[in-house]
Design a protein around this motif. Structure first.
Motif, short mmCIF file in Angstrom:
data_model
loop_
_atom_site.label_atom_id
_atom_site.label_comp_id
_atom_site.label_asym_id
_atom_site.label_seq_id
_atom_site.Cartn_x
_atom_site.Cartn_y
_atom_site.Cartn_z
N ASN A 222 3.61 -11.44 -20.09
CA ASN A 222 4.95 -12.01 -19.93
C ASN A 222 5.80 -11.18 -18.96
O ASN A 222 6.54 -11.73 -18.14
N ASN A 223 5.69 -9.86 -19.07
CA ASN A 223 6.47 -8.99 -18.19
C ASN A 223 6.08 -9.19 -16.72
O ASN A 223 6.93 -9.34 -15.84
N ASP A 226 7.01 -12.75 -15.48
CA ASP A 226 8.44 -12.89 -15.18
C ASP A 226 8.79 -12.25 -13.84
O ASP A 226 9.64 -12.74 -13.10
N ASN A 229 7.66 -14.58 -11.18
CA ASN A 229 8.43 -15.82 -11.20
C ASN A 229 9.88 -15.67 -10.75
O ASN A 229 10.65 -16.62 -10.82
N ARG A 230 10.26 -14.49 -10.29
CA ARG A 230 11.67 -14.27 -9.92
C ARG A 230 12.07 -15.15 -8.73
O ARG A 230 13.15 -15.71 -8.71
N LYS A 249 15.95 -20.12 -15.46
CA LYS A 249 14.58 -20.53 -15.13
C LYS A 249 14.54 -21.82 -14.33
O LYS A 249 13.53 -22.52 -14.31
N LYS A 252 11.68 -21.94 -11.72
CA LYS A 252 10.36 -22.13 -12.32
C LYS A 252 10.19 -23.58 -12.79
O LYS A 252 9.12 -24.19 -12.61
#
Length: 449
Positions: A222-223, A226, A229-230, A249, A252
């Motif tokens: 997840n880290n 994320d 996905n910035r 989000k 995304k």
């Protein structure tokens, strides 16, 4: 003051490390090739949503004296509408909120307009096969018939089994309809029953647990996800002040609906053109790694995904045995989902699908979803026999020849069937699937794409 200086130095060091990593990735030949591919064809950033990339079907030259005697096929359903019932609503809501704040750029306003069109187009069609999806399967079936006409003679029975999910059943119908058009005298035997889900779409409990948010690998995943996905470059295109939208989000969500536009006929919404190409690579990389962990021979997933394919591989072997012994039809067709095809390929040892690596970058270099399981992805096993009764086999992934690891070819692109069968049987030893938790259309929708 000293604390501030130390903090600033640490940030500079982190920034430098990230820049060095980005530069190293850019110089890696595999990374560069992927970037060029996605830049040239942004739709590939959709990974498993990449619509079927048919160019031409091919096969290695068949050794002299051998003729086809059996075909075994597993096909993913064709292109479909989005499977999420609320994703479009969430996307539109996020962009409408930014619109009301006056925070959308001209491209942001375009994104909102296209998101609304996608939402309206999808209403009443969530999870359904599209017209494009039907044509994909009709095309694959027609080319299979044309390449092996002797396998579809008058009176021959074609046995088809499908996942109980609607998009798979319609894919099966489209495939068989195309064969029937080529030869109306074929006999079609259809199945879409709960018992077939034990091999068409099966999860062991352990493999199913990998999806859980409580699994040990999720926190690190997840880290890093994320971070990938910035999408700051894209956010700057869409929002006047990206900081006001980053936590929502919205970018995304826009990607999630944008990658599936390619699978729907006549939908005027080129959402992917709004994305920075590097952002598309990163978004794909995060999704690609998620699939790899769950379904490939990954370190984090401890290869549990491929173990779930043991019942499918066992079914392929047993049905081939029956047919080659003259006790079954010459053609077996199966229609299911990308999840189970990914696992099967890894378990079989198909080159390019069975690597064991760790990490987002390494996985992206050796395992690309858009190559392995685009929409309508298919694996074909064809067995040939000569006058002396010797049997050889070849495999085609998405209508292109593939090689296998762990076994030598008897001729370029071909394997001794008994040796190949023995290799696969050895892989099945110790894989006693726990069938107390069966897959069905009622409990696998969130696990299949």
């Amino acid at each position: 003051m000293k604390r501030f200086i130390l903090l600033a130095a640490a940030l500079v060091a982190i920034s430098g490390a990230e820049a060095k990593k980005t530069k190293q990735q850019a110089q890696n030949p595999a990374d560069m090739a992927i970037r060029k591919e996605i830049a040239a064809t942004p739709e590939k950033a959709g990974g498993v949503y990449f619509s079927y990339p048919y160019a031409t079907d091919s096969i290695a030259p068949v050794p002299a004296g051998y003729s086809p005697v059996y075909i075994s096929h597993y096909g993913r359903h064709g292109s479909r509408w989005h499977a999420s019932p609320d994703l479009h609503d969430k996307t539109v809501k996020k962009f409408e909120e930014q619109h009301k704040l006056g925070n959308l750029t001209a491209d942001g306003e375009k994104a909102l307009e296209m998101a609304i069109r996608c939402r309206d187009n999808t209403k009443g069609h969530v999870e359904e096969l599209t017209g494009r999806g039907q044509r994909e399967h009709r095309g694959i079936a027609t080319r299979l018939y044309n390449r092996f006409p002797s396998m579809f003679a008058d009176g021959d029975t074609i046995i088809s089994r499908s996942s109980q999910v609607q998009r798979c059943i319609i894919s099966m119908a489209a495939f068989n309809d195309a064969l029937k058009e080529k030869n109306p005298k074929l006999v079609m035997d259809f199945h879409a029953t709960p018992s077939d889900m034990d091999f068409i779409a099966f999860h062991t409990p352990t493999a199913k647990a990998i999806y859980s948010g409580k699994q040990w690998w999720r926190a690190d995943f997840n880290n890093k996800r994320d971070s990938l996905n910035r999408c700051m470059a894209t956010a700057k295109r869409l929002f006047k002040d990206p900081s006001k939208a980053m936590k929502s989000k919205a970018v995304k969500y826009l990607y999630d609906i944008g990658v599936i536009v390619q699978d729907v006929d006549g939908l005027d919404a080129d959402i992917l053109s709004l994305f920075d190409r590097e952002d598309l690579v990163n978004l794909w990389k995060a999704e690609n790694y998620k699939h790899y962990v769950r379904h490939g021979n990954s370190v984090e997933g401890e290869s549990e995904g491929p173990k779930s394919a043991s019942s499918l591989l066992a079914d392929i072997i047993s049905k081939a045995d029956e047919s080659l012994a003259g006790k079954r039809a010459k053609v077996d067709l199966r229609f299911g989902h990308d999840v189970f095809l990914m696992r099967l390929l890894a378990l079989m040892g198909v080159e390019g699908t069975d690597y064991t690596v760790k990490g987002f970058d390494e996985a992206s270099r050796v395992w690309q979803t858009y190559r392995i399981t685009p929409m309508a992805a298919n694996l074909q096993l064809i067995v040939f026999r000569n006058s002396a009764g010797h049997e050889i086999a070849t495999l085609r992934l998405n209508e292109r020849p593939v090689r296998l690891n762990g076994i030598n070819e008897t001729a370029p692109g071909y394997y001794d069937w008994k040796q190949l069968r023995s290799l696969w049987e050895s892989k099945l030893k110790g894989y006693k699937a726990d069938k107390t938790e069966k897959s069905s259309s009622s409990n696998t929708n969130y696990l299949t794409t």
